[in-house]
Scaffold this motif. Structure first.
Motif, PDB file in Angstrom:
ATOM      1  N   LEU A 660      -2.574   0.044 -15.317  1.00 13.81           N
ATOM      2  CA  LEU A 660      -3.722   0.937 -15.145  1.00 13.81           C
ATOM      3  C   LEU A 660      -4.187   0.912 -13.683  1.00 13.81           C
ATOM      4  N   GLU A 663      -1.384   2.458 -11.274  1.00 10.81           N
ATOM      5  CA  GLU A 663      -1.438   3.923 -11.291  1.00 10.81           C
ATOM      6  C   GLU A 663      -2.630   4.428 -10.485  1.00 10.81           C
ATOM      7  N   GLY A 664      -3.751   3.752 -10.639  1.00 11.42           N
ATOM      8  CA  GLY A 664      -4.957   4.161  -9.905  1.00 11.42           C
ATOM      9  C   GLY A 664      -4.727   4.118  -8.396  1.00 11.42           C
ATOM     10  N   GLN A 665      -3.999   3.098  -7.940  1.00  7.21           N
ATOM     11  CA  GLN A 665      -3.700   3.013  -6.508  1.00  7.21           C
ATOM     12  C   GLN A 665      -2.778   4.148  -6.076  1.00  7.21           C
ATOM     13  N   GLU A 667      -2.399   7.112  -7.558  1.00  3.54           N
ATOM     14  CA  GLU A 667      -3.110   8.395  -7.640  1.00  3.54           C
ATOM     15  C   GLU A 667      -4.103   8.553  -6.479  1.00  3.54           C
ATOM     16  N   GLY A 668      -4.781   7.467  -6.157  1.00  2.00           N
ATOM     17  CA  GLY A 668      -5.738   7.527  -5.045  1.00  2.00           C
ATOM     18  C   GLY A 668      -5.036   7.725  -3.712  1.00  2.00           C
TER      19      GLY A 668
END
Ligand code: FES
Ligand code: FES
Lengths: 776, 187
Positions: A660, A663-665, A667-668
């Motif tokens: 989680l 993925e956040g890294q 996407e950012g």
């Protein structure tokens, strides 16, 4: 390779699990405390007077009128603290406030502490400064000129110019490769500056108390460097200074330098003996910048008759703005980090970072690697196109193998670049789309790689780069002490996950204290994508120490030898006879019996590596992340407006400790990279920032974001904690060239200048209509 | 640069009532279901009053000019940037801040809040309170928004960390949960 922690019987309960960040509930309820949320008794407001000139001598500063305004408690000027500081020991060229000269519009001239902001601003207005305006250096090329001493921005420059750092490297024989090339091209690229645009403005509170101790709360990525800089500027021993990092509202490199306003708050507080808070308004955030360097990069690429990359020449002219900041590193990274993810036998580099009279540039996500990556990947695409090769297959044929050394002696261990390309190609149906989509619709690919922390620390004092302490409570709760700064990237969660996993505990047994230099061991902080790898390793080692103690306790209690025990589900279990168990709490109590306190410590220091040549340390990392992205987009042929459809983002993160968060890294990073390639621009007029707000400095809105499909490639790095490598910066690199290459596939036009705004695309389309040339 | 941000909250040395001619007046606001009072000058902005006077620090200050959405609160159910609203204009209106979200559900997390945490909607979290309030307004008017509608509704809020994907996920997930709750209530 076998990991000591990969015991056959101890299965991971938390590693690799999608779990919410441990501070997510605090953040979703508004309970997370950021620096500006802190209010101390007696606190006053600090404000900084800023320079209206890009380059000027300060002839005099008269504060007498300001001092007499009721409600003003302290005023400081450059003369109050002349000691230089800077994040890199090799180029310390900043002062708390300007001493003799101001170097950019917005430079710090004087500061006031007052009861209210209104009084502080009135006092700033009453300070009289006499300037003698000097010729400003606003274009990079001007900074290459030899100029008289008074026009040099800093005492230490090259050869009487305003060049801050010059780097030259030459490996192999580039000239020969270029002469013998089957395909070759020289091309010049231009990049404007971009900035971090984190949502939390800088904020610092300093309190010099009655014990003559200084406490500084600050939104910083590196409490340790701030600690050092404060000690130097204030001429106080470090043990009388405590730095506290409250929750940080984003950094991306923009809060990794020690900043003048942090020194200023401390100086003001020392003068008036009250807590002083300095909170920037959004405009001040832009003026202090430290964002990505504008640059002009000339690249020459050679491809040999076997369709292999045979030579690369990079010549980068980099605009550093007024101060050194991380600039020496930037000067290296612009070249050094072109040595992957493809095999490169001949490489020549010249990098020149110049000072100019603009807000300083510094480290920003993907530091130093982004612009050269763009240039390199565009030329690779052109080569593939001209040679009639599939650009994905062409890249695939050129990848660096794992366990190798690059020509500039970067030590490559695990590499998932091949798998990244394969999986991005597969997921995007590349083969059905590349070159086959209708005019105006295109698909593009690009690769990248990035360091997982710098192998050599910037301070050469031979202490480990990360240390983690653990302390166990009577009921088994584990307190994790670290100085790795949680800045939203999830490092606290990473530490808790690792410790809890090693000890076979649910994650809520762990509490992380990563904000206080008084209680935490040293960690070099959150920059250069180092935290998961380095602090993660330190945490793992500390937890393994504890595990040993707990297993010994279980062995003592049960009479079985320690080798048979594992920790799982809050128990110490004899894995040969699972009915023999000691509860975790019993084991804790037993382990505490003779020592009272159950504690442990673990640290990480990168192994020695790298060449002997000058600058060999730059770019060295214990391991590297790799990535390949495919972008699909279309262009509105009437208006030139690009619409991004999908990004398939394959990233080799070694091991996704928490998918989680990984993925956040990704996407950012993609959001930030898309901003640089499509719309973001730090615009100046005569040294003045034209767009210092979120209205004019536009980042992409949620409506403009493509569908992002993260693809996690796991190569299990033998030296990483549970195999992990970085994921916070590498994923920014390939998105820019992948978009540009997709634009070429869509409309047959190459872009050598960023950002590629709709109007630039439209103009290029108009030119294309008029002539058959495909280059702009 | 150097514009006045906060209202004059008075000084420890002078008489607050006389500070720069900003006579303080009594202000009464209904925030998160409670009546809160303070003295403030007529020009006081809602954001300053919430943060400085009422210590409701969940509402964040990102830009002071209506461009980031970090300070969004609900004013009679409508998400507004509290940095652009005069506090005295809010008298008689219902104000809700992030702190009020869980008040509404008896101290438990509001479905939006738990969705945010579980979907990875917060990284640094500085944008989160503002997003939550905007999302709440959206779901009240449109309980089943499409992904595009969510993106459009949230486009006045800036997040620099997440790339928005997990924020949209969170809103979708909360919408589903809220739908489940309302169906249960009907039964
Ligand atoms: S602080 Fe109100 S919109 Fe940014
Ligand atoms: S989570 Fe950091 S700005 Fe949104």
């Amino acid at each position: 390779m076998n990991h000591p922690h990969d015991l056959p019987n101890q299965k991971h309960s938390l590693i690799g699990k999608r779990i919410p960040l441990i501070d997510a509930f605090r953040k979703a309820t508004g309970q997370a405390i950021y620096t500006d949320d802190i209010k101390l008794p007696g606190q006053v407001v600090g404000k900084i007077l800023r320079s209206p000139h890009p380059h000027a001598k300060i002839l005099s500063i008269d504060v007498s009128e300001a001092e007499n305004i009721p409600g003003v408690h302290a005023i400081v000027t450059g003369r109050d603290a002349e000691n230089c500081f800077g994040v890199l020991p090799v180029s310390q060229d900043e002062t708390a406030l300007a001493v003799d000269k101001v170097l950019f519009i917005g430079d710090n001239v004087a500061a006031v502490a007052a009861d209210t902001e209104e009084i502080a601003l009135r006092a700033l207005g009453a300070i009289k400064v006499e300037y003698q305006v000097l010729r400003p250096f606003l274009k990079m090329e001007e900074s290459l000129e030899q100029v008289p001493e008074e026009l040099r921005l800093h005492p230490k420059t090259y050869d009487g110019t305003n060049i801050h750092k010059q780097v030259e490297q030459d490996f192999g024989d580039f000239d020969r490769a270029y002469d013998e090339a089957l395909w070759k091209k020289r091309q010049s690229f231009r990049f404007i500056g971009v900035t971090h645009a984190f949502t939390e403005p800088m904020c610092t509170i300093a309190f010099f108390d009655a014990d003559e101790r200084l406490t500084v709360w600050s939104a910083t990525q590196v409490p340790h460097y701030l600690h050092r800089a404060l000690a130097k500027v204030l001429e106080m021993p470090m043990h009388r200074i405590r730095v506290i990092r409250p929750t940080v509202g984003g950094g991306f490199g923009g809060k990794s330098d020690p900043f003048p306003h942090e020194m200023v708050a401390a100086l003001l507080s020392r003068k008036c003996r009250r807590p002083v808070k300095i909170l920037f308004d959004r405009e001040e955030v832009f003026y202090s910048n430290h964002g990505r360097h504008p640059s002009k990069i000339d690249v020459a690429l050679a491809i040999d008759k076997n369709h292999k990359i045979s030579g690369l020449h990079v010549d980068a002219l980099i605009d550093g703005g007024a101060w050194g900041s991380f600039g020496v590193v930037t000067a290296y990274y612009n070249g050094v980090l072109a040595n992957g993810p493809y095999k490169l036998p001949n490489f020549r580099y010249r990098g020149r970072r110049v000072y100019s009279n603009k807000p300083p540039c510094g480290a920003m996500r993907g530091h130093g690697a982004v612009n050269t990556r763009y240039a390199y990947e565009i030329l690779l695409d052109e080569a593939a196109h001209d040679l009639g090769l599939d650009p994905a297959a062409f890249r695939r044929d050129n990848v660096l193998p794992p366990n190798t050394k690059t020509i500039n002696e970067l030590r490559i261990t695990t590499s998932g670049i091949g798998e990244c390309i394969d999986r991005a190609v597969e997921a995007s149906s590349w083969k059905d789309k590349y070159g086959k989509l209708p005019f105006g619709h295109g698909i593009g690919i690009a690769g990248g790689f990035y360091i997982s922390g710098s192998a050599l620390p910037i301070h050469w004092d031979k202490i480990p780069q990360s240390t983690v302490h653990l302390k166990v409570d009577l009921d088994g709760g584990v307190t994790i002490h670290s100085l790795a700064a949680e800045i939203g990237q999830g490092s606290d969660t990473m530490l808790a996950q690792i410790v809890a996993d090693v000890l076979g505990l649910p994650i809520d047994y762990c509490r992380v204290f990563s904000e206080d230099t008084d209680t935490a061991p040293i960690d070099l902080g959150s920059y250069s994508s180092r935290v998961t790898f380095m602090a993660g390793n330190a945490a793992r080692r500390a937890a393994e120490e504890l595990r040993k103690a707990l297993i010994q306790a279980a062995a003592d209690l049960s009479g079985y030898p320690p080798e048979v025990f594992i920790l799982k589900d809050e128990k110490v279990i004899n894995c040969t006879r699972p009915e023999i168990q000691v509860s975790y709490r019993e084991a804790v109590r037993r382990a505490m019996k003779d020592c009272g306190a159950l504690q442990s410590s673990g640290c990480y220091q990168a192994p020695p590596m790298g060449g002997k040549f000058k600058g060999a340390a730059a770019g060295l990392s214990p391991t590297y992340s790799f990535q390949a992205f495919v972008v699909e987009l279309s262009v509105d042929l009437q208006t030139g407006k690009p619409k991004l459809h999908d990004v398939w983002a394959a990233h080799d993160c070694g091991k996704a400790l928490n998918p989680l968060a990984v993925e956040g890294q990704i996407e950012g990073s993609i959001h930030m990279g898309l901003g640089q390639v499509l719309c973001e621009e730090f615009a100046y007029n005569k040294g003045n920032v034209l767009n210092p707000n979120f209205l004019d400095y536009r980042t992409l809105s949620p409506m403009e974001m493509p569908r992002v499909h993260p693809i996690l490639v796991e190569t299990c790095d033998p030296e990483g904690p549970f195999g992990a490598k970085e994921c916070g910066e590498g994923p920014l690199l390939p998105i820019l060239p992948a978009v540009s290459n997709a634009l070429f596939d869509a409309i047959g036009i190459r872009f050598y200048e960023l950002p590629i705004t709709a109007d630039r695309i439209w103009r290029a389309l108009e030119r294309q209509k008029k002539s058959s040339a495909t280059l702009v | 640069m150097n514009q006045t941000r906060t209202k004059d909250t008075g000084s420890s040395t002078g008489n607050p009532k006389e500070s720069f001619g900003n006579t303080l007046r009594f202000l009464t606001l209904r925030v998160n279901g409670s009546e809160l009072r303070c003295a403030a000058p007529p020009k006081a902005l809602l954001l300053d009053v919430l943060r400085e006077e009422f210590n409701l620090i969940g509402t964040k200050r990102g830009c002071d000019m209506g461009t980031c959405g970090c300070c969004n609160v609900l004013l009679d159910g409508q998400a507004v940037p509290s940095c652009l609203v005069l506090a005295f204009d809010c008298e008689g209106k219902e104000i809700q801040t992030v702190e009020g979200l869980s008040v509404e559900v008896d101290g438990h997390l509001h479905p939006l809040q738990s969705a945010w945490a579980h979907s990875g909607g917060s990284q640094c979290g500085f944008c989160t309170p503002g997003f939550l309030m905007t999302a709440k307004e959206l779901l009240e008017h449109n309980p089943h928004p499409s992904r595009d509608e969510i993106a459009e509704a949230l486009s006045g809020n800036v997040c620099r960390c997440t790339g928005y994907k997990k924020i949209l996920d969170a809103v979708e997930c909360a919408a589903q949960q809220l739908q489940g709750i309302s169906q249960e209530e009907e039964r």
